[in-house]
Design a protein around this motif. Structure first.
Motif, PDB file in Angstrom:
ATOM      1  N   ASN A  49       0.812  -1.222   0.000  1.00  0.00           N
ATOM      2  CA  ASN A  49       0.000   0.000   0.000  1.00  0.00           C
ATOM      3  C   ASN A  49       0.840   1.265   0.000  1.00  0.00           C
ATOM      4  O   ASN A  49       0.300   2.369  -0.133  1.00  0.00           O
ATOM      5  N   CYS A  50       2.155   1.121   0.132  1.00  0.00           N
ATOM      6  CA  CYS A  50       3.036   2.294   0.014  1.00  0.00           C
ATOM      7  C   CYS A  50       2.902   2.937  -1.362  1.00  0.00           C
ATOM      8  O   CYS A  50       3.240   4.117  -1.544  1.00  0.00           O
ATOM      9  N   LEU A  51       2.394   2.175  -2.349  1.00  0.00           N
ATOM     10  CA  LEU A  51       2.203   2.724  -3.697  1.00  0.00           C
ATOM     11  C   LEU A  51       1.157   3.833  -3.715  1.00  0.00           C
ATOM     12  O   LEU A  51       1.110   4.638  -4.650  1.00  0.00           O
ATOM     13  N   LEU A  52       0.319   3.885  -2.687  1.00  0.00           N
ATOM     14  CA  LEU A  52      -0.653   4.979  -2.576  1.00  0.00           C
ATOM     15  C   LEU A  52       0.037   6.324  -2.421  1.00  0.00           C
ATOM     16  O   LEU A  52      -0.476   7.359  -2.868  1.00  0.00           O
ATOM     17  N   TYR A  53       1.190   6.324  -1.783  1.00  0.00           N
ATOM     18  CA  TYR A  53       1.872   7.559  -1.416  1.00  0.00           C
ATOM     19  C   TYR A  53       3.118   7.827  -2.251  1.00  0.00           C
ATOM     20  O   TYR A  53       3.564   8.968  -2.342  1.00  0.00           O
ATOM     21  N   ILE A  54       3.685   6.776  -2.840  1.00  0.00           N
ATOM     22  CA  ILE A  54       4.897   6.925  -3.638  1.00  0.00           C
ATOM     23  C   ILE A  54       4.677   6.236  -4.977  1.00  0.00           C
ATOM     24  O   ILE A  54       4.577   5.008  -5.051  1.00  0.00           O
ATOM     25  N   TRP A  55       4.574   7.025  -6.015  1.00  0.00           N
ATOM     26  CA  TRP A  55       4.252   6.532  -7.349  1.00  0.00           C
ATOM     27  C   TRP A  55       5.107   7.309  -8.358  1.00  0.00           C
ATOM     28  O   TRP A  55       4.664   8.264  -8.965  1.00  0.00           O
ATOM     29  N   PRO A  56       6.364   6.913  -8.526  1.00  0.00           N
ATOM     30  CA  PRO A  56       7.285   7.674  -9.379  1.00  0.00           C
ATOM     31  C   PRO A  56       6.808   7.772 -10.826  1.00  0.00           C
ATOM     32  O   PRO A  56       5.980   6.977 -11.277  1.00  0.00           O
ATOM     33  N   GLU A  57       7.332   8.738 -11.517  1.00  0.00           N
ATOM     34  CA  GLU A  57       6.919   9.002 -12.897  1.00  0.00           C
ATOM     35  C   GLU A  57       7.038   7.769 -13.779  1.00  0.00           C
ATOM     36  O   GLU A  57       6.229   7.560 -14.689  1.00  0.00           O
ATOM     37  N   GLU A  58       8.048   6.937 -13.518  1.00  0.00           N
ATOM     38  CA  GLU A  58       8.246   5.734 -14.324  1.00  0.00           C
ATOM     39  C   GLU A  58       7.087   4.738 -14.177  1.00  0.00           C
ATOM     40  O   GLU A  58       6.945   3.815 -14.980  1.00  0.00           O
ATOM     41  N   PHE A  59       6.229   4.922 -13.146  1.00  0.00           N
ATOM     42  CA  PHE A  59       5.083   4.037 -12.929  1.00  0.00           C
ATOM     43  C   PHE A  59       3.823   4.519 -13.664  1.00  0.00           C
ATOM     44  O   PHE A  59       2.822   3.797 -13.687  1.00  0.00           O
ATOM     45  N   HIS A  60       3.851   5.711 -14.224  1.00  0.00           N
ATOM     46  CA  HIS A  60       2.618   6.335 -14.702  1.00  0.00           C
ATOM     47  C   HIS A  60       1.965   5.601 -15.861  1.00  0.00           C
ATOM     48  O   HIS A  60       0.756   5.760 -16.090  1.00  0.00           O
TER      49      HIS A  60
ATOM     50  N   GLY B 195     -16.693 -13.737  -6.086  1.00  0.00           N
ATOM     51  CA  GLY B 195     -16.869 -13.223  -4.727  1.00  0.00           C
ATOM     52  C   GLY B 195     -15.583 -12.823  -4.037  1.00  0.00           C
ATOM     53  O   GLY B 195     -15.561 -12.622  -2.815  1.00  0.00           O
ATOM     54  N   CYS B 196     -14.493 -12.694  -4.795  1.00  0.00           N
ATOM     55  CA  CYS B 196     -13.214 -12.263  -4.214  1.00  0.00           C
ATOM     56  C   CYS B 196     -13.245 -10.757  -3.950  1.00  0.00           C
ATOM     57  O   CYS B 196     -13.976 -10.001  -4.609  1.00  0.00           O
ATOM     58  N   VAL B 197     -12.429 -10.321  -3.011  1.00  0.00           N
ATOM     59  CA  VAL B 197     -12.282  -8.891  -2.756  1.00  0.00           C
ATOM     60  C   VAL B 197     -11.432  -8.290  -3.868  1.00  0.00           C
ATOM     61  O   VAL B 197     -10.309  -8.741  -4.123  1.00  0.00           O
ATOM     62  N   VAL B 198     -11.968  -7.299  -4.553  1.00  0.00           N
ATOM     63  CA  VAL B 198     -11.263  -6.635  -5.657  1.00  0.00           C
ATOM     64  C   VAL B 198     -11.249  -5.132  -5.379  1.00  0.00           C
ATOM     65  O   VAL B 198     -12.299  -4.514  -5.211  1.00  0.00           O
ATOM     66  N   GLN B 199     -10.048  -4.574  -5.324  1.00  0.00           N
ATOM     67  CA  GLN B 199      -9.898  -3.135  -5.110  1.00  0.00           C
ATOM     68  C   GLN B 199      -9.139  -2.533  -6.278  1.00  0.00           C
ATOM     69  O   GLN B 199      -8.058  -3.014  -6.621  1.00  0.00           O
ATOM     70  N   GLU B 200      -9.698  -1.515  -6.897  1.00  0.00           N
ATOM     71  CA  GLU B 200      -9.005  -0.780  -7.953  1.00  0.00           C
ATOM     72  C   GLU B 200      -8.776   0.639  -7.443  1.00  0.00           C
ATOM     73  O   GLU B 200      -9.714   1.416  -7.285  1.00  0.00           O
ATOM     74  N   ILE B 201      -7.528   0.944  -7.184  1.00  0.00           N
ATOM     75  CA  ILE B 201      -7.178   2.200  -6.520  1.00  0.00           C
ATOM     76  C   ILE B 201      -6.446   3.118  -7.502  1.00  0.00           C
ATOM     77  O   ILE B 201      -5.387   2.758  -8.035  1.00  0.00           O
ATOM     78  N   ARG B 202      -7.018   4.268  -7.703  1.00  0.00           N
ATOM     79  CA  ARG B 202      -6.362   5.262  -8.557  1.00  0.00           C
ATOM     80  C   ARG B 202      -5.504   6.164  -7.677  1.00  0.00           C
ATOM     81  O   ARG B 202      -6.011   6.827  -6.767  1.00  0.00           O
ATOM     82  N   VAL B 203      -4.213   6.167  -7.921  1.00  0.00           N
ATOM     83  CA  VAL B 203      -3.275   6.947  -7.124  1.00  0.00           C
ATOM     84  C   VAL B 203      -3.487   8.434  -7.385  1.00  0.00           C
ATOM     85  O   VAL B 203      -3.558   8.868  -8.544  1.00  0.00           O
ATOM     86  N   ASP B 204      -3.603   9.206  -6.329  1.00  0.00           N
ATOM     87  CA  ASP B 204      -3.785  10.658  -6.432  1.00  0.00           C
ATOM     88  C   ASP B 204      -2.421  11.306  -6.677  1.00  0.00           C
ATOM     89  O   ASP B 204      -1.611  11.461  -5.765  1.00  0.00           O
ATOM     90  N   LEU B 205      -2.175  11.695  -7.920  1.00  0.00           N
ATOM     91  CA  LEU B 205      -0.871  12.255  -8.280  1.00  0.00           C
ATOM     92  C   LEU B 205      -0.631  13.620  -7.654  1.00  0.00           C
ATOM     93  O   LEU B 205       0.515  14.078  -7.591  1.00  0.00           O
ATOM     94  N   SER B 206      -1.694  14.280  -7.201  1.00  0.00           N
ATOM     95  CA  SER B 206      -1.520  15.613  -6.593  1.00  0.00           C
ATOM     96  C   SER B 206      -0.925  15.518  -5.194  1.00  0.00           C
ATOM     97  O   SER B 206      -0.345  16.496  -4.692  1.00  0.00           O
ATOM     98  N   SER B 207      -1.058  14.345  -4.545  1.00  0.00           N
ATOM     99  CA  SER B 207      -0.531  14.209  -3.188  1.00  0.00           C
ATOM    100  C   SER B 207       0.594  13.181  -3.087  1.00  0.00           C
ATOM    101  O   SER B 207       1.367  13.197  -2.137  1.00  0.00           O
ATOM    102  N   ALA B 208       0.700  12.292  -4.074  1.00  0.00           N
ATOM    103  CA  ALA B 208       1.742  11.261  -4.035  1.00  0.00           C
ATOM    104  C   ALA B 208       3.085  11.822  -4.510  1.00  0.00           C
ATOM    105  O   ALA B 208       3.145  12.840  -5.214  1.00  0.00           O
ATOM    106  N   VAL B 209       4.156  11.156  -4.120  1.00  0.00           N
ATOM    107  CA  VAL B 209       5.492  11.494  -4.627  1.00  0.00           C
ATOM    108  C   VAL B 209       5.599  10.962  -6.057  1.00  0.00           C
ATOM    109  O   VAL B 209       5.379   9.772  -6.303  1.00  0.00           O
ATOM    110  N   THR B 210       5.922  11.825  -6.997  1.00  0.00           N
ATOM    111  CA  THR B 210       5.961  11.421  -8.412  1.00  0.00           C
ATOM    112  C   THR B 210       7.282  11.774  -9.102  1.00  0.00           C
ATOM    113  O   THR B 210       7.403  11.622 -10.316  1.00  0.00           O
ATOM    114  N   VAL B 211       8.252  12.241  -8.348  1.00  0.00           N
ATOM    115  CA  VAL B 211       9.542  12.611  -8.941  1.00  0.00           C
ATOM    116  C   VAL B 211      10.155  11.386  -9.624  1.00  0.00           C
ATOM    117  O   VAL B 211      10.090  10.278  -9.066  1.00  0.00           O
TER     118      VAL B 211
END
Length: 427
Positions: free
Chosen positions: A324-335, A402-418
């Motif tokens: 879940n650290c990907l919620l907060y740190i999502w570098p440009e190479e991940f975009h 019936g599996c748990v499925v979460q699709e999370i869109r990372v908020d680029l305005s608050s995440a680290v994206t350098v």
């Protein structure tokens, strides 16, 4: 029945970077007896994790150390009673270790035979292969009574006389690192934004000529299969599981001797950064430095307890990283990527992270987590494709089951994206 020996080349490659160093006469032999017990404990723990390749490496190291290296010590043939008694106990332990190693080789051969059989099958549907692949191809082998008896006999055999305090154990080389007491990487001070990156980490980064162009070692490849039941019908999903193991050693082949025993070079449980780095073509060590540098920054600044807890998993030495650290740190190479973490196998949970607008144009990266180890997954029929899109069907089937499925869109305005490259070059 004659064994196929199909895993011979794999076993040779597994030991690359895991060589056992020679003993030194200047070090008391009792210290090496301590080291033998540590090797045994590590091998035993690997059996509990049910990863055949890792268990093979550790048992092989134990046998090489006791059979090939230890007899070269000047005190090995001493008439001292304690030394003779310890050696005899080690010999009995080694006999059991050979039996375990033989069973691991058989498993590796079996896994490789299954992989080769699957590669020969022309799968029309990526997942509809219920009648074509065996159902027991996952790596999660159940432990049996024989292994249990072997473990107990080994533990009994390894009650080496003259044990010293393990907290003061001596390191005999980079294959047997000391146990470091530091549990976390220090948070940066207000005056030094890069103080969370150590001098040793920077020196290791200097040995990487290009963090986007680096040699990727051959993974240990096995098959992972699990079934999802939709409307009463099983949908079996079969993947090649690529395991690049848990340490950076095979990704850092050119380290000078002064850095080989550095705590950052021998750190274990690095599988999160290793498999993401391989999938995204970013050197895993550079990716870890990036995540730790910004995790330390955010932990020092945020008041959100959940964010602190998640990002502290990146900072913990040899700890298991919370994806879940990907919620907060999502570098440009991940975009341009969409990362799906499949947790478990019985009734797996699917968590997908992405940031792009057009999901159809994103690279799909599928990672499996069993709660203690991350590995990279590729659908059997998509093995030759570097950019495969399987998530729409995968997630749709998981929801229907019936599996748990979460699709999370990372908020680029608050995440680290350098960009990772920019940060690495600035160090």
């Amino acid at each position: 029945m004659t064994r196929s020996n199909s895993s011979y080349e794999i076993r040779q490659k597994l030991m690359i970077g895991h060589e056992v160093e020679d003993v030194k006469n200047s070090i008391p032999i009792h210290r090496y007896f301590d080291k033998a017990k540590q090797l045994y404990k590590r091998a035993t723990e690997s059996m509990k994790e049910n990863y055949t390749s890792r268990s093979y490496i550790y048992w092989k190291q134990f046998i090489i150390f006791v059979v090939d290296k230890l007899p070269n010590h000047k005190s090995y043939r001493s008439s001292d009673y304690e030394i003779r008694s310890s050696i005899q106990q080690l010999k009995r332990a080694t006999d059991c270790a050979f039996e375990i190693l033989e069973s691991l080789v058989e498993k590796l051969d079996h896994e490789e035979d299954l992989v080769r059989s699957a590669a020969e099958i022309d799968l029309i549907d990526e997942f509809d292969c219920c009648n074509k692949l065996p159902t027991d191809i996952a790596l999660e082998h159940e432990s049996n009574d024989n292994n249990g008896r072997m473990s107990r006999s080994l533990e009994e055999a390894l009650k080496i006389i003259g044990q010293e305090d393990e907290s003061q154990s001596f390191s005999t080389g980079d294959s047997y690192p000391v146990t470091y007491t530091e549990s976390e990487i220090a948070a940066p001070s207000k005056d030094d934004s890069y103080s969370s990156v150590s001098v040793y980490e920077i020196e290791i980064l200097y040995t990487l000529h290009d963090i986007r162009r680096f040699d990727i070692p051959q993974p240990h490849r096995t098959l992972l299969s699990f079934s999802l039941f939709c409307n009463g019908a099983p949908h079996q999903m079969s993947f090649y599981r690529h395991d690049f193991h848990v340490s950076f050693s095979s990704f850092l082949p050119n380290l000078p001797s002064t850095l080989k025993e550095c705590k950052y070079a021998v750190e274990t449980n690095r599988c999160f950064f290793i498999h993401l780095g391989v999938a995204l073509n970013i050197h895993p060590f550079a990716l870890q430095v990036y995540f730790r540098r910004f995790s330390a920054d955010r932990v020092a600044q945020t008041s959100d307890d959940l964010e602190k807890e998640i990002l502290n998993s990146c900072l913990q030495y040899a700890g298991f990283v919370d994806a879940n650290c990907l919620l907060y740190i999502w570098p440009e190479e991940f975009h341009d990527a969409r990362v799906c973490i499949i947790s478990g196998t019985t009734k797996p949970m699917f968590t997908t992270f992405y940031s792009g607008e057009d999901c159809d144009r994103l690279r799909d990266i599928v990672v499996h987590s069993d709660g203690a180890h991350f590995t990279l997954l590729k659908p059997v029929s998509a093995e030759r494709s570097s950019h495969f899109s399987v998530l729409p069907y995968l997630l749709s089937t998981a929801r229907s089951a019936g599996c748990v499925v979460q699709e999370i869109r990372v908020d680029l305005s608050s995440a680290v994206t350098v960009p990772v490259e920019e940060v690495v070059h600035s160090l």
